[in-house]
Design an enzyme around this catalytic site. Structure first.
Site: not given
Ligand code: MTE
Ligand code: HPA
Ligand code: MOS
Length: 751
Positions: A222, A304, A336, A338, A503, A707
């Site tokens: 997250f 952001r 999540r 950001f 992201a 997110e």
């Molecule tokens: N979903 C689960 N189950 N566990 C997680 O840690 N992280 C969130 C989101 N959904 C998360 C989640 C966050 S902060 C991000 S940035 C995205 O998943 C990252 O994965 P993605 O880039 O594949 O969407």
């Molecule tokens: N999202 C998440 N992580 C990051 C970002 C962003 O936009 N930029 C740098 N690290």
């Molecule tokens: Mo998600 S806050 O960009 O790990």
């Protein structure tokens, strides 16, 4: 396709760091952290701990062979405190012992004296004193000052949003062990294997090639493990390096809560100007971000916030400024959204304020100002493929908003002490790392002699389902059965120089790199097909359901025979694919550019039910129309949406991160920090997939989903507020504070 981890998750077979079988002689590390929020270290007494049977070594900053520095963006954070401490929970010593119990007990026997320095926990106080973590940032569009002069209505107010504990089920941790030739292997629960590798190499003074970081999966990240997994992995690596023994360092829940940073609390001022038609003509805001004691990712999160200052609306005249304030709290970090959610809460608070004062529904202002194609964001990007209006209209029609509104009104007319509230929450979230250079990824693909396929990428599985999506992509591009594909662990020796999985961009970046690698291998397979089938050309070559097709017709050649022939021909069936998002750029001097590959849109309708005698509340329904593009996995996308909504509601309502004035975390356990449980989940979550072709910028035209749904939770705050207004129309209009806990509801209703 079902999530490939589903069965193992529910039967307890999935492997996390603490499930990795221990090597003989494994030692355990516990952290001694500062009990003081700010001070010069006078004396540390660890003699009792050192004498305890089973304690192998107490490690301090003096033992660090390289740099005592773990700051990711700015070099302002030591691994272990040297002369000063800057927050309660800051790591000072590392105790290595034969068992975890002994290490923890020994840590409890250490004491430390400091000459106290002033403790600041409020970002506005830090700002007044000039304590900033990084440069302040301003985005401007049009001329807000001039526009305010022509506004019929102007409202000014303040909005505060609280922190949020990540509460990943798997706490922070790592397992490090020495290998031959001065190498180290580190198994880490991190979203950023390369961040961990780079940090360890810096602290140990080793080349990055000596450090191999491996990640199977995370029990949630997250954002909390984007940068903040590095400290614990580096501590395990430091101990393993100094002692030349395997060392595990895994935080207990209360230590994790006390020592790690959280979502940034923000305190913000806004000014909004509207004309007589409820068009928002001007908007100004100043955001004070509570960054904690070191920069961590705060500068990127700050940016952001202002990227999303106007959320899903078009406002022609905008000036928004954000300050990253240094306080004596654990360094706050990615979570999540950001920083985006914090920015969006302020504009929604401003709109709700205007609505209350003008005696209209926020709905009317929101609808009047929704973003459209061709509109300019305050950072210069022009909205394209904008689905804001479509999601809004579809939500209004399929969920019969008018009926909901009438029913709520009727209910409120007939009930004295229970009130309902309805709120709409349109969202718009930019997809890409805001730091353009981070938008790249690689994939390493092997096709083995039996036709099975191994895929390595930089993607980290943290529950979001990226491994399932990558597996789907590999199977689809090769035209084979999903059973043939294995997604390997994420490992810095196989895929290097990766961006963290964050992201929401992980599938886009790594999926597109995977397509690139697979296409390289397909080119080789074409040569083999041409040979076997005796063709002059391979026009229209595709593999479908494990059979080679030429020019729209199936041939007799199947996948396995094709692979065998290719290897007999000594062709290369391994490939490294690369992807870097095209067309994105941003100039920090002008604060203009095109930072996002695309935006994700949606609209939620949220209905609350507030007990005005007790201040308690429930959510009857959250109804959503969301823009997934051409979703490649509806089950996973729905799971991300439901999880995001509940996590967002938690942030806005019940999750209250509380520090006392000495910087001590009071909400330091699950008894004092409430997260949504099954009873807090809305009774109904109804998600409708907007029917669109998606965008080529997304892998398989399936838009990023990680997110954006979190943002729907912001609507929960306004749904409660609207129910409260039905009970007491004289609520303060110019102040919005989250989380809106039952205590705050009660105080607000009668205050
Ligand atoms: N979903 C689960 N189950 N566990 C997680 O840690 N992280 C969130 C989101 N959904 C998360 C989640 C966050 S902060 C991000 S940035 C995205 O998943 C990252 O994965 P993605 O880039 O594949 O969407
Ligand atoms: N999202 C998440 N992580 C990051 C970002 C962003 O936009 N930029 C740098 N690290
Ligand atoms: Mo998600 S806050 O960009 O790990």
């Amino acid at each position: 396709m079902k999530n490939i981890d589903a069965n193992n998750h529910v039967t307890g077979r999935s492997i996390y760091v603490d499930d990795v079988p221990e090597l003989g002689g494994t030692l355990h590390a516990a952290v001694y952290a500062s009990p003081h929020a700010h001070g010069k270290i006078k004396k540390i007494d660890s003699s009792q701990a050192e004498r305890m049977p089973g304690v192998v070594r107490v490690i301090s900053w003096k033992d660090i062979p390289g740099q005592n520095e773990i700051g990711g963006i700015i070099s302002d954070e030591p691994l272990l405190a040297a002369d000063e401490v800057h927050f309660q929970g800051q790591p000072v010593l590392l105790i290595v012992a034969e068992s975890e119990e002994v290490a923890r007990e020994a840590a409890g026997k250490i004491s430390m004296d400091v000459d106290p320095l002033e403790v600041i926990t409020d970002p506005r106080v830090a700002f007044e004193k000039g304590h900033l973590l990084s440069d302040s940032r301003t985005f401007k569009l049009g001329n807000s000052q001039a526009a305010f002069a022509n506004c019929k209505y102007i409202f000014k107010g303040k909005a505060i949003s609280g922190g949020q504990e990540h509460l990943y089920l798997e706490t922070q941790g790592a397992y490090a062990y020495p290998l031959e030739h001065g190498n180290l292997k580190v198994i880490s629960s991190t979203q950023g294997p390369t961040v961990v590798q780079r940090t360890i190499s810096r602290v140990l003074g080793l080349g990055m090639h000596h450090v191999e970081v491996d990640v199977t999966r995370l029990g949630g990240g997250f954002g909390g493990k984007e940068d903040q997994a590095s400290a614990w992995a580096t501590m395990a690596a430091l101990a393993a390096w100094l002692l030349q023994k395997p060392v595990k360092c895994i935080l207990h829940r209360m230590d994790d809560m006390r020592m790690t940073g959280k979502r940034h609390p923000y305190s913000s001022d806004y000014k909004i100007g509207l004309d007589e038609n409820l068009k928002i003509q001007a908007y100004e805001a100043v955001y004070y971000q509570n960054g904690g004691a070191a920069a961590d990712l705060s500068p990127a999160i700050l940016e952001r916030t202002i990227f999303h200052a106007t959320s899903s609306y078009f406002i022609p005249n905008v000036e928004v400024t954000a300050h990253s304030c240094k306080t004596n709290l654990p360094p706050n970090t990615a979570f999540r959204g950001f920083g985006g959610p914090q920015g969006m809460f302020v504009i929604e608070a401003a709109i709700a304020h205007a609505a209350q004062e003008l005696g209209v529904d926020a709905f009317d202002i929101q609808e009047e100002n929704l973003l459209k194609n061709g509109d300019e964001f305050p950072y210069g990007q022009i909205a394209e493929g904008c689905e804001a209006g479509n999601c809004w209209e579809e939500a209004i029609s399929i969920f019969e908003y008018e009926r909901i509104r009438k029913e709520v009104k009727e209910f409120n007319n007939n009930h004295l002490l229970v009130k309902k509230g309805v709120a709409l929450m349109p969202i718009c979230f930019g997809i890409s790392f805001t730091n353009t250079p981070m938008n790249n990824a690689r994939a390493l693909v092997h096709v083995y002699g039996d036709g099975s396929i191994g895929v390595s990428t930089g993607a980290v599985e943290m529950g979001q389902g990226v491994n399932t999506k990558l597996l789907q992509i590999a199977a689809a591009v090769f035209g084979v059965n999903p059973q043939r594909v294995k997604i390997e662990t994420t490992n810095t020796s196989r895929v290097a120089n990766t961006s963290p999985s964050a992201a929401s961009s992980t599938t886009d970046l790594n999926g597109k790199a995977l397509v690139n690698a697979a296409n390289q291998i397909l080119e080789q397979l074409k040569i083999a097909a041409k040979n076997i089938l005796g063709l002059d050309s391979t026009e229209g070559f595709v593999i479908r359901k494990e059979t080679v097709w030429i020019n729209g017709k199936p041939t007799s050649l199947n996948w396995e025979d094709l692979v065998k022939e290719a290897l007999l021909m000594r062709l290369n069936l391994s490939a490294k694919g690369h992807y870097a998002t095209p067309g994105i750029h941003f100039d920090k001097k002008t604060e203009k550019g095109h930072p996002f590959a695309y935006h994700v849109y949606g609209t939620a309708i949220i209905v609350s039910n507030v007990d005005c005698l007790r201040g308690t509340y429930t959510f009857e329904s959250v109804k959503v129309v969301h823009d997934y593009g051409a979703s490649m996995n509806k089950m996973i996308d729905l799971g991300q949406t439901e999880g995001g909504i509940v996590q967002g509601i938690g942030w806005m309502t019940m999750e209250d991160v509380v520090y006392d004035e000495n910087g001590r975390l009071l909400s330091n356990a699950l008894s004092t920090y409430k997260i949504p449980d099954i009873y807090a989940v809305p009774e109904e979550i109804d998600v409708h997939f907007l029917n669109t072709p998606g965008t080529d910028m997304a892998a398989f035209r399936s838009k990023a989903v990680g997110e954006p749904p979190f943002l729907y939770g912001i609507g929960a705050w306004f749904a409660i507020k609207n129910a409260m207004l039905a009970f007491n129309p004289n609520l303060k209009a110019d102040f919005a504070e989250s989380p809106l806990t039952p205590e705050r509801v009660l105080m607000g209703l009668y205050g």
